[in-house]
Design an enzyme around this catalytic site. Sequence first.
Site, PDB file in Angstrom:
ATOM      1  N   GLU A  58       0.946  -1.132  -0.035  1.00  0.00           N
ATOM      2  CA  GLU A  58      -0.116   0.017   0.073  1.00  0.00           C
ATOM      3  C   GLU A  58       0.882   1.176   0.085  1.00  0.00           C
ATOM      4  O   GLU A  58       2.146   1.304   0.534  1.00  0.00           O
ATOM      5  CB  GLU A  58      -0.790  -0.199   1.096  1.00  0.00           C
ATOM      6  CG  GLU A  58      -0.180  -0.176   2.604  1.00  0.00           C
ATOM      7  CD  GLU A  58      -1.256  -0.632   3.667  1.00  0.00           C
ATOM      8  OE1 GLU A  58      -1.645  -1.665   3.900  1.00  0.00           O
ATOM      9  OE2 GLU A  58      -1.677   0.593   4.222  1.00  0.00           O
ATOM     10  N   CYS A  90       3.490   8.498   0.699  1.00  0.00           N
ATOM     11  CA  CYS A  90       4.097   7.453   1.700  1.00  0.00           C
ATOM     12  C   CYS A  90       4.319   6.179   1.020  1.00  0.00           C
ATOM     13  O   CYS A  90       3.160   5.434   0.626  1.00  0.00           O
ATOM     14  CB  CYS A  90       3.326   7.587   2.906  1.00  0.00           C
ATOM     15  SG  CYS A  90       3.636   6.374   3.941  1.00  0.00           S
ATOM     16  N   CYS A 122       6.841  -6.480   6.884  1.00  0.00           N
ATOM     17  CA  CYS A 122       7.795  -6.254   7.684  1.00  0.00           C
ATOM     18  C   CYS A 122       8.145  -7.207   8.878  1.00  0.00           C
ATOM     19  O   CYS A 122       7.240  -7.769   9.251  1.00  0.00           O
ATOM     20  CB  CYS A 122       7.539  -4.743   8.525  1.00  0.00           C
ATOM     21  SG  CYS A 122       8.826  -3.991   9.347  1.00  0.00           S
ATOM     22  N   CYS A 154       6.732  -4.597  15.480  1.00  0.00           N
ATOM     23  CA  CYS A 154       6.358  -3.649  16.477  1.00  0.00           C
ATOM     24  C   CYS A 154       4.746  -3.779  16.884  1.00  0.00           C
ATOM     25  O   CYS A 154       4.030  -4.196  16.154  1.00  0.00           O
ATOM     26  CB  CYS A 154       6.415  -1.915  15.895  1.00  0.00           C
ATOM     27  SG  CYS A 154       8.082  -1.415  15.499  1.00  0.00           S
ATOM     28  N   CYS A 189       1.658  -1.842  15.245  1.00  0.00           N
ATOM     29  CA  CYS A 189       1.761  -1.704  13.842  1.00  0.00           C
ATOM     30  C   CYS A 189       1.369  -3.037  13.096  1.00  0.00           C
ATOM     31  O   CYS A 189       1.753  -4.289  13.341  1.00  0.00           O
ATOM     32  CB  CYS A 189       3.325  -1.681  13.462  1.00  0.00           C
ATOM     33  SG  CYS A 189       3.479  -1.382  11.518  1.00  0.00           S
ATOM     34  N   CYS A 202      -0.330   2.590   8.792  1.00  0.00           N
ATOM     35  CA  CYS A 202       0.619   1.452   8.198  1.00  0.00           C
ATOM     36  C   CYS A 202       0.031   0.021   8.128  1.00  0.00           C
ATOM     37  O   CYS A 202      -0.211  -0.722   9.177  1.00  0.00           O
ATOM     38  CB  CYS A 202       1.657   1.426   9.226  1.00  0.00           C
ATOM     39  SG  CYS A 202       2.834   2.696   9.067  1.00  0.00           S
TER      40      CYS A 202
HETATM   41  N1  SAH Z   1       9.532   0.885   9.765  1.00  0.00           N
HETATM   42  C1  SAH Z   1       9.698   2.201   9.496  1.00  0.00           C
HETATM   43  C2  SAH Z   1       9.006   3.014   8.877  1.00  0.00           C
HETATM   44  C3  SAH Z   1       7.427   2.572   8.703  1.00  0.00           C
HETATM   45  S1  SAH Z   1       6.112   3.014   9.838  1.00  0.00           S
HETATM   46  C4  SAH Z   1       9.762   2.747  11.254  1.00  0.00           C
HETATM   47  O1  SAH Z   1       9.641   2.169  12.039  1.00  0.00           O
HETATM   48  O2  SAH Z   1       9.979   4.003  11.261  1.00  0.00           O
HETATM   49  C5  SAH Z   1       5.948   4.738   9.791  1.00  0.00           C
HETATM   50  C6  SAH Z   1       5.663   5.350  11.255  1.00  0.00           C
HETATM   51  O3  SAH Z   1       4.330   4.886  11.572  1.00  0.00           O
HETATM   52  C7  SAH Z   1       6.471   4.711  12.451  1.00  0.00           C
HETATM   53  O4  SAH Z   1       6.789   5.813  13.044  1.00  0.00           O
HETATM   54  C8  SAH Z   1       5.678   3.703  13.109  1.00  0.00           C
HETATM   55  O5  SAH Z   1       6.156   3.379  14.482  1.00  0.00           O
HETATM   56  C9  SAH Z   1       4.270   4.207  12.981  1.00  0.00           C
HETATM   57  N2  SAH Z   1       3.181   3.560  13.330  1.00  0.00           N
HETATM   58  C10 SAH Z   1       3.023   2.145  12.865  1.00  0.00           C
HETATM   59  N3  SAH Z   1       1.895   1.718  13.106  1.00  0.00           N
HETATM   60  C11 SAH Z   1       1.159   2.727  13.660  1.00  0.00           C
HETATM   61  C12 SAH Z   1       0.059   2.979  14.517  1.00  0.00           C
HETATM   62  N4  SAH Z   1      -1.001   2.006  14.272  1.00  0.00           N
HETATM   63  N5  SAH Z   1      -0.304   4.103  14.966  1.00  0.00           N
HETATM   64  C13 SAH Z   1       0.529   4.906  14.581  1.00  0.00           C
HETATM   65  N6  SAH Z   1       1.815   5.005  14.372  1.00  0.00           N
HETATM   66  C14 SAH Z   1       2.023   3.992  13.760  1.00  0.00           C
END
Ligand code: SAH
Length: 344
Positions: free
Chosen positions: A90, A103, A110, A114, A117, A331
């Site tokens: 996406e 974006c 991934c 996390c 996410c 994300c």
């Molecule tokens: N892997 C990279 C880039 C992708 S995520 C990273 O970790 O930075 C882009 C941003 O969105 C990151 O800061 C991630 O932690 C955040 N993110 C992911 N899921 C999220 C969610 N459910 N709510 C808010 N931020 C989120």
Amino acid sequence: MNNILDLNLEELQQWMEKQGEKKFRAKQVFDWIYNGVFKFEEMRNLSSTVKVKLSEEFYVDIPEVVEAYKSKVDDTVKMLLKYRDGNIIESVVMKYKHGNTICVSSQVGCRMGCKFCASTLNGCVRNLTGGEILSQVIVGGRLIGERISNVVIMGSGEPLDNYDNVLKFFELVNWEHGLNIGQRHITISTCGIVPKIYDLANKKFQVTLAISLHSPWDEERKKIMPIANKYSIVDIIEACKYYINITGRRITFEYALINNINDRNEDAEQLIKLLKGMLCHVNLIPMNEVKESALKKSSTSSIRTFKERLESAGIETTIRRELGADINAACGQLRKSYMDSRNI
Ligand code: SAH
């Protein structure tokens, strides 16, 4: 067979010369592609011999727009894109006053794990190549019918876990006869893979580095971001200071506010201690709740209080606008629900 979008001009010129063709044919091919012609047989100024050779060696992997959702509350467009091999990712196009931003995803899925996410729920299927990341920008621009001027690598995937391809993407997207998007218009977001931050700094690029910090305490961070077991916050901050020294660029710290996990006063105080005096700014992200996770977003008032605390300590802080809140724009959420609904 190779994706021609993975090649830069020089590489395609070399290929042409190897075929006994004139170098300038390479530029002609890319001119067609950047004008929306993706089939070699439709490139009218090429001889049929070249067209045949090209189609024996290459394909143009412009992903198909499987679904596109336009937000009703703002102009955000979220796209599900399908590559030739069937993998779906996406991308999101966002309209800001200063131009259109896309974006992009850097991996299919991934592997960072996390907890908040959705991109990581089914692990990482594969890396995307430089050309595949580039094609998201091409498709996004065509979909909105306008130039895209900024790229954030904040979709699915960890870009520093796919370092070489992301570097190739920087080069490809920067090409003056192509999309011509310079390093200063690119942001790369990482969960904090420290050695790669040093490598990137040593390249002396002008890209903006964003760090997904999400907690100022190692022990708390470990609970929500497994990468924290490998690299400590002190290591990350050191690497960021190095990045700033080498590049002169201001760093962004991303901080998704999660109710009662990282939005307390002591969290703000510790964050201030860590960042004080650094050339940086904090981007607070109201957490997008993911149905597979028990984590909840912070209240509007605690987000405001958190911001005020940082600001009164002299740390520049913004709250990310919740663009496309009605279209699953967080994300990996869209891909996840698409795959689930089709049992993929
Ligand atoms: N892997 C990279 C880039 C992708 S995520 C990273 O970790 O930075 C882009 C941003 O969105 C990151 O800061 C991630 O932690 C955040 N993110 C992911 N899921 C999220 C969610 N459910 N709510 C808010 N931020 C989120």
